[in-house]
Design an enzyme around this catalytic site. Sequence first.
Site: not given
Length: 309
Positions: A139, A149, A169, A233-234, A237, A241-242
């Site tokens: 995805w 998207e 998001d 972190y963790q 996925y 990404h931020v």
Amino acid sequence: MNLETLQKFKFERVLNEDPASHSTTVLGGFPLQDGTGISPAILRIEKLSLPSGVAENPRAIVNDFSLTESTDVYSWGLGWLKPTLERPDVKINIIHPATEVHIRKYSAQELRMVHETAELYERITKPYMDAFPPSRIQWVYDILSGKSEAEKVLFKDPSPESGFVILPDMKWDLITMSTLYLVAIVLTQDIRCLRDLRKHHLGMLRNIRSQATKVVQEKWGLADGSLRFYVHYQPSYYHFHVHIVHVKYVGTMGSTVGQAHLLDDIISLLELDSDDGPSVLERMTFTYALGEQHGLYKGMLAAQAGLDA
């Protein structure tokens, strides 16, 4: 997905109830088209924030009120809002078909703080990440390629090495500014998590910060300093990404100490890093919370005893 399909959902059990976020997550499924069974699905139903009109004109929005108690100058009771198509009451996230990994992730679970040294990362975490099939984040690739998207993308830097996309998001209702939630996803597949960042990534990280600030200024009129940037972190996925949220945003566990690392702090660490040798993010020990359903939980928890010896 439409209302008719949603009404076919077959409830199985509650996975989690979170009074802080006014949300309930349930497991169930949708009937298969051939009628031979049920395809697992997860629904997360979240009560949206009250509309600003409640403060501006309560009479136009409040449909009914029932007094609970009154003493001296204080009164309180229960109210019901008028239904309207322009102002939804809840946000519904649907994961379908849901895998066992999804079910574990969204289930209520006990948390434990663990310390991940550089050695434990190489011995436990990295093999865990390496075992993930690319299909698990297909995805993400669909978003980056424009297959899905594309109409939601607010900004795109097409550079294969340092490019990224910024888009809303799924956690955001696209209405309430104080809960604004965007995400920047890098194009390169070479950065899976914080530990993969190097000093030469500074330009990309600074550009994410500046472009997101510019986007919210131009699109929603938010002033400089209205955003909080952080990295998990963790992460949920393993493709870098931020997270970009309104400074007033208070929400999920993902925004708390023990998982969220401010992008500004990451940039500062890399600026202080040496040009040669392992980066500071490779060498440092990360302390974070792990849920008992996480794939790293057993191995990382067992390894903690050796750290205390």
